[in-house]
Design a protein around this motif. Structure first.
Motif, PDB file in Angstrom:
ATOM      1  N   GLU A   1       1.938  14.066   3.239  1.00 44.08           N
ATOM      2  CA  GLU A   1       1.057  14.986   3.981  1.00 44.08           C
ATOM      3  C   GLU A   1      -0.136  14.243   4.587  1.00 44.08           C
ATOM      4  N   ALA A   2      -0.604  13.218   3.913  1.00 44.27           N
ATOM      5  CA  ALA A   2      -1.734  12.448   4.447  1.00 44.27           C
ATOM      6  C   ALA A   2      -1.262  11.400   5.455  1.00 44.27           C
ATOM      7  N   ALA A   3      -0.076  10.839   5.219  1.00 42.29           N
ATOM      8  CA  ALA A   3       0.375   9.717   6.053  1.00 42.29           C
ATOM      9  C   ALA A   3       0.840  10.152   7.440  1.00 42.29           C
ATOM     10  N   LEU A   4       1.485  11.307   7.528  1.00 41.36           N
ATOM     11  CA  LEU A   4       2.029  11.702   8.839  1.00 41.36           C
ATOM     12  C   LEU A   4       0.941  11.875   9.899  1.00 41.36           C
ATOM     13  N   PRO A   5      -0.135  12.626   9.606  1.00 44.74           N
ATOM     14  CA  PRO A   5      -1.194  12.725  10.628  1.00 44.74           C
ATOM     15  C   PRO A   5      -1.781  11.361  10.968  1.00 44.74           C
ATOM     16  N   ALA A   6      -1.953  10.499   9.975  1.00 47.58           N
ATOM     17  CA  ALA A   6      -2.510   9.163  10.238  1.00 47.58           C
ATOM     18  C   ALA A   6      -1.571   8.376  11.151  1.00 47.58           C
TER      19      ALA A   6
ATOM     20  N   THR B   1       0.837  -1.208   0.000  1.00 50.55           N
ATOM     21  CA  THR B   1       0.000   0.000   0.000  1.00 50.55           C
ATOM     22  C   THR B   1       0.867   1.251   0.000  1.00 50.55           C
ATOM     23  N   VAL B   2       0.293   2.330  -0.478  1.00 50.94           N
ATOM     24  CA  VAL B   2       0.890   3.657  -0.278  1.00 50.94           C
ATOM     25  C   VAL B   2       0.785   3.948   1.212  1.00 50.94           C
ATOM     26  N   TYR B   3       1.766   4.645   1.785  1.00 49.46           N
ATOM     27  CA  TYR B   3       1.721   4.787   3.248  1.00 49.46           C
ATOM     28  C   TYR B   3       0.571   5.647   3.742  1.00 49.46           C
ATOM     29  N   SER B   4      -0.052   6.410   2.862  1.00 49.63           N
ATOM     30  CA  SER B   4      -1.246   7.144   3.309  1.00 49.63           C
ATOM     31  C   SER B   4      -2.392   6.173   3.609  1.00 49.63           C
ATOM     32  N   GLY B   5      -2.243   4.901   3.225  1.00 50.09           N
ATOM     33  CA  GLY B   5      -3.242   3.872   3.561  1.00 50.09           C
ATOM     34  C   GLY B   5      -2.950   3.191   4.888  1.00 50.09           C
ATOM     35  N   LEU B   6      -2.124   3.815   5.712  1.00 50.97           N
ATOM     36  CA  LEU B   6      -1.691   3.213   6.990  1.00 50.97           C
ATOM     37  C   LEU B   6      -2.877   2.841   7.894  1.00 50.97           C
TER      38      LEU B   6
END
Ligand code: SAM
Length: 317
Positions: free
Chosen positions: A225-230, A82-87
């Protein structure tokens, strides 16, 4: 000097030292958001026998190679393509609510750079692909063929911090009318020919354009930008995060997010800080840490690294 093996993980000792308190607690779970060849992951699993690993990577080759390397850890390892924004989605699918540690080792892996046919390296002639996930998205050749001159100028300028962005974008649009740009050697030649002799700059003339194309093709900044907050939201109290960034655009995103999460949210002028305004995280290192002199000398890939780290000190409000 003896050549460095390309697979030496960057800032390994420092990253594991910072994460150690969060890797050794009962029920510890590490999300390695950029599993790559599994170098950091393997060392963490070896040193912390109770640790479970969730390893993410958008490159299916990396997922496969890391799987072979980490096979001996059996059920302690979960690999997710997965892309890490899918964490968050990946953790939900595994039934994991919160984790104790997260590691991001950003950018391309030595394996991706070594696989000449993937087109990441300007030093080797190859098709202009540059997708980390070869199962989806446009290639660098498609970007060069389809983007307008203004769009190309913008990505070279913003993502490559390339001062000659306008010049290169114009040449590309002129050149593609004659024949499509499909191979890295064509792009390198075009850039070399379009670079004025008087312009003396650090590094290879095509370095910044290749970086810009890679960032665009992979949507790297938006994913981060999406993955860090997640990632920060998924950390339990006392959970720790370490991020290794290799270029200033990514490091700026990390710096901004950690600054926001480690600052009080109390309105200015309030005489006493209320508990709900206290920062949820504290920084573990001041600013961005560089690799040690010894590491920089022995592993050139560590030279640009900027390490940032934080710990969750209280639960979400
Ligand atoms: C520098 S390597 C990691 C190396 C790893 N720490 C090791 O020790 O072997 C970065 C990895 O992150 C992956 N990657 C980069 N951007 C990603 C993203 N947005 N989502 C998921 N994986 C990503 C790349 O495919 C690459 O395999």
């Amino acid at each position: 000097m003896t050549p460095t093996p390309v697979h030496v993980p960057v800032a390994l000792e420092r990253s594991l030292e910072l994460l150690a308190p969060a890797l050794s607690v009962e029920g510890a779970v590490l999300v390695d958001a950029t599993l790559g060849l599994g170098g950091h992951a393997e060392a963490a699993l070896e040193r912390h026998p109770g640790l479970t690993l969730v390893g993410l990577d958008r490159d299916s080759d990396a997922i496969e190679r890391a799987g072979e390397r980490l096979a001996r850890f059996g059920a302690r390892v979960h690999r997710v393509h997965t892309v890490y924004s899918g964490l968050r989605t990946a953790l939900d699918a595994l039934g994991i609510d919160s984790v104790t540690a997260v590691l991001f080792d950003l950018g391309v892996s030595s394996m991706q750079l070594d696989q000449a046919e993937r087109g990441f390296a300007y030093a080797q002639d190859a098709p202009l692909d540059m997708r980390m996930d070869r199962t989806s998205g446009p290639t660098a050749a498609a970007v060069l063929a389809e983007y307008s001159e203004a769009e190309l100028r913008r990505i070279f300028y913003q993502y490559g911090e390339e001062k000659l962005a306008a010049r290169f974008a114009r040449r590309i649009v002129e050149s593609r009318q004659e024949q499509p740009l499909e191979r890295s050697s064509q792009l390198v030649e075009l850039i070399a020919a379009a670079t004025p002799r008087a312009v003396q700059r650090a590094g290879h003339p095509a370095k910044r354009v290749f970086q810009a194309l890679r960032i665009e093709v992979n949507g790297e900044l938006a994913a981060l930008e999406a993955a860090l907050p997640a990632a920060l939201d998924s950390l339990a109290v006392k959970g720790r995060i370490v991020v290794l960034a290799y270029q200033s655009l990514e490091d700026r995103i990390v710096k901004r997010e950690l600054a926001a999460r480690t600052s009080s949210t109390a309105p200015a002028g309030l005489p006493v800080e209320l508990p709900e305004h206290r920062a949820e995280f504290r920084l573990l290192v001041r600013g961005a840490e560089l690799a040690s002199d010894a590491e920089r000398a022995s592993n050139p890939r560590s030279i640009p690294v900027r390490l940032r780290a934080a710990e969750r000190v209280r639960g979400a409000a």
